[in-house]
Motif scaffolding. Sequence first.
Motif, mmCIF file in Angstrom:
data_model
loop_
_atom_site.group_PDB
_atom_site.id
_atom_site.type_symbol
_atom_site.label_atom_id
_atom_site.label_comp_id
_atom_site.label_asym_id
_atom_site.label_seq_id
_atom_site.Cartn_x
_atom_site.Cartn_y
_atom_site.Cartn_z
ATOM 1 N N ARG A 35 51.723 60.026 31.296
ATOM 2 C CA ARG A 35 51.826 58.880 32.195
ATOM 3 C C ARG A 35 52.973 57.921 31.850
ATOM 4 O O ARG A 35 53.404 57.154 32.712
ATOM 5 C CB ARG A 35 50.499 58.119 32.220
ATOM 6 C CG ARG A 35 49.322 58.974 32.687
ATOM 7 C CD ARG A 35 48.064 58.155 32.851
ATOM 8 N NE ARG A 35 48.237 57.096 33.848
ATOM 9 C CZ ARG A 35 47.367 56.140 34.077
ATOM 10 N NH1 ARG A 35 46.244 56.087 33.343
ATOM 11 N NH2 ARG A 35 47.592 55.224 34.992
ATOM 12 N N LYS A 77 48.634 53.188 38.863
ATOM 13 C CA LYS A 77 47.279 53.325 38.355
ATOM 14 C C LYS A 77 46.639 54.596 38.913
ATOM 15 O O LYS A 77 46.963 55.015 40.019
ATOM 16 C CB LYS A 77 46.427 52.114 38.746
ATOM 17 C CG LYS A 77 46.904 50.801 38.155
ATOM 18 C CD LYS A 77 45.999 49.651 38.608
ATOM 19 C CE LYS A 77 46.446 48.336 37.995
ATOM 20 N NZ LYS A 77 45.564 47.209 38.392
ATOM 21 N N VAL A 78 45.736 55.176 38.140
ATOM 22 C CA VAL A 78 45.031 56.371 38.616
ATOM 23 C C VAL A 78 43.625 56.035 39.097
ATOM 24 O O VAL A 78 42.986 56.838 39.786
ATOM 25 C CB VAL A 78 44.947 57.445 37.516
ATOM 26 C CG1 VAL A 78 46.328 57.901 37.097
ATOM 27 C CG2 VAL A 78 44.157 56.955 36.311
ATOM 28 N N ASN A 88 40.352 55.757 28.374
ATOM 29 C CA ASN A 88 41.782 55.796 28.081
ATOM 30 C C ASN A 88 42.601 55.521 29.345
ATOM 31 O O ASN A 88 43.556 54.734 29.323
ATOM 32 C CB ASN A 88 42.143 57.160 27.502
ATOM 33 C CG ASN A 88 43.546 57.201 26.931
ATOM 34 O OD1 ASN A 88 43.774 56.801 25.805
ATOM 35 N ND2 ASN A 88 44.491 57.686 27.721
ATOM 36 N N ASP A 89 42.216 56.153 30.464
ATOM 37 C CA ASP A 89 42.919 55.902 31.722
ATOM 38 C C ASP A 89 42.795 54.440 32.146
ATOM 39 O O ASP A 89 43.744 53.845 32.669
ATOM 40 C CB ASP A 89 42.360 56.811 32.825
ATOM 41 C CG ASP A 89 43.064 58.162 32.876
ATOM 42 O OD1 ASP A 89 44.233 58.238 32.459
ATOM 43 O OD2 ASP A 89 42.442 59.139 33.324
ATOM 44 N N GLN A 90 41.634 53.866 31.919
ATOM 45 C CA GLN A 90 41.410 52.466 32.272
ATOM 46 C C GLN A 90 42.330 51.548 31.465
ATOM 47 O O GLN A 90 42.901 50.593 32.003
ATOM 48 C CB GLN A 90 39.944 52.108 32.026
ATOM 49 C CG GLN A 90 39.557 50.697 32.396
ATOM 50 C CD GLN A 90 38.065 50.448 32.212
ATOM 51 O OE1 GLN A 90 37.283 51.393 32.038
ATOM 52 N NE2 GLN A 90 37.658 49.197 32.254
ATOM 53 N N ASP A 125 45.881 52.016 32.747
ATOM 54 C CA ASP A 125 46.014 51.371 34.056
ATOM 55 C C ASP A 125 46.272 49.874 33.931
ATOM 56 O O ASP A 125 46.970 49.275 34.758
ATOM 57 C CB ASP A 125 44.741 51.593 34.883
ATOM 58 C CG ASP A 125 44.763 52.898 35.658
ATOM 59 O OD1 ASP A 125 45.748 53.649 35.535
ATOM 60 O OD2 ASP A 125 43.784 53.183 36.389
ATOM 61 N N LEU A 185 38.034 59.897 28.008
ATOM 62 C CA LEU A 185 39.187 60.078 28.886
ATOM 63 C C LEU A 185 39.234 58.982 29.950
ATOM 64 O O LEU A 185 40.297 58.410 30.229
ATOM 65 C CB LEU A 185 39.137 61.454 29.546
ATOM 66 C CG LEU A 185 40.246 61.777 30.550
ATOM 67 C CD1 LEU A 185 41.617 61.704 29.884
ATOM 68 C CD2 LEU A 185 40.027 63.161 31.159
ATOM 69 N N ALA A 186 38.075 58.666 30.542
ATOM 70 C CA ALA A 186 38.027 57.611 31.563
ATOM 71 C C ALA A 186 38.409 56.261 30.969
ATOM 72 O O ALA A 186 39.129 55.468 31.598
ATOM 73 C CB ALA A 186 36.636 57.562 32.186
ATOM 74 N N GLN A 199 47.586 61.646 27.334
ATOM 75 C CA GLN A 199 47.731 60.772 28.500
ATOM 76 C C GLN A 199 49.005 59.944 28.429
ATOM 77 O O GLN A 199 49.661 59.712 29.456
ATOM 78 C CB GLN A 199 46.510 59.858 28.614
ATOM 79 C CG GLN A 199 45.219 60.589 28.986
ATOM 80 C CD GLN A 199 45.379 61.388 30.266
ATOM 81 O OE1 GLN A 199 45.608 62.602 30.225
ATOM 82 N NE2 GLN A 199 45.290 60.717 31.380
#
Length: 441
Positions: free
Chosen positions: A398, A433-434, A152-154, A157, A149-150, A394
């Motif tokens: 997003r 960005k998260v 994927n967010d990266q 972003d 998950l981290a 995501q």
Amino acid sequence: MDKTDDGFDAATFAQQFNQFSPGYGPHFKDIYRHMRAHCPVAHTDEGGGFWVVTRYADIMRVDADDEAFSSLYAVFPGVTPDTPRAGFGLLGEERTGPLGACPFGPNGEAPRLSFLPLELDPPLHGPYRQALEALFSPHAVTELSPWLLALNDQLIDAIIEKGEGDFSRDLSTPLASIWTMKFLGLPLEDWSDYAWFIQSANGGSGSVQPRTKSPSERELRERVAAEVVRQRTQPVAGGAITHLLDATVDGRKLDGWEIEAYIWMLMGNVAATPACMGSSFAWLSRNPEQRRRLAETPHLMPHAIEEFLRVFSPVHALGRTVMHDVELAGQSLKSGDRVLLCWVSGNLDETEFENPEEVDFDRANKHHMAFGLGPHRCMGSDMVRLEFRIMFEQILSRMPDFRVEEAGLRPSPVPAIVAGYEHVPFVFMPGKKVGGPRTAY
């Protein structure tokens, strides 16, 4: 009527079936629809001659009978047992241990054994598969979810403020490749070298640029072999290589070449998962009402993933070798014949799935063949589902208004090997960005 609007004749194609011909990719659904109805088990003289099995029930029968249909002598489509395979091989030809004594085939062909445990038959297959099973347990998969998950967010972003990107280049290929490096215990910074090489070896140009300029097959094989040697004294906690170095098969430790063969098998995730994801992403763009429904009804996501896997199967077919004379669907197959199991056709079989070419989130029958069947079924299926779920949840959260630019879509050039898209450009409303944990790659 077997001719399509553009004049393609599925009946004529079926008479000399060749999944590597230019007409196959745009028309494989038409081809298999005709063959299931008129010649479900058909012989072609192309590629040295082989049988094409297209119906769900017949594929099931072949896959369940390892005594009659062996995996030992080349499982990949269009590759005869005596044809050198590009990529994914091993450094040496020596086969030590019990696998070194595997019998030659009915035509005198040597066992392939470049992908373990896929290219094994019982009784050897079971113990070699068990050596990996702990890595794919439900608990192991659940533990990996936060890291994935981290990551994927990266990745999101990196493009979220731009309002545009390429799904394969920026999201699916990096996710699957970096994750595969992490799972194997290989250096994360090498992910683009392996991704570029594997996509190129499968007939494409690669959706990402390699870190090393045009890494060769031999160079990457040497890296894998060296990493196996290194981790004998410097283990990587949680990595598959270190796990396999500690594993035993029938009471003996694995030799280096066997561990390499496992690694190249697991590398399949680098190509197959992004290909299926890209086709699914394009479908969601073309069907905004279903995309909205999926975003508003999260419990449908597992059902949607199963449909994407069924309809957009990235691996179209695998082969077998006939070990003794056998009859299949009224056809007489002889010892030494080659057989192509067309998973994608089984997944679109009208007798098994109602309106099979439609993506239906509410479909009750989820017994598709995208991961293979029976003892040879892909062990990493739950991890692939996890990659899918995290990526699409995501994206829907997003960048929910994404739109694929159809004119820029570039299909995989050899769908018989890996079916999907090389490039999937898309646009969306820019977001924020998260932040959060970052992985160096």
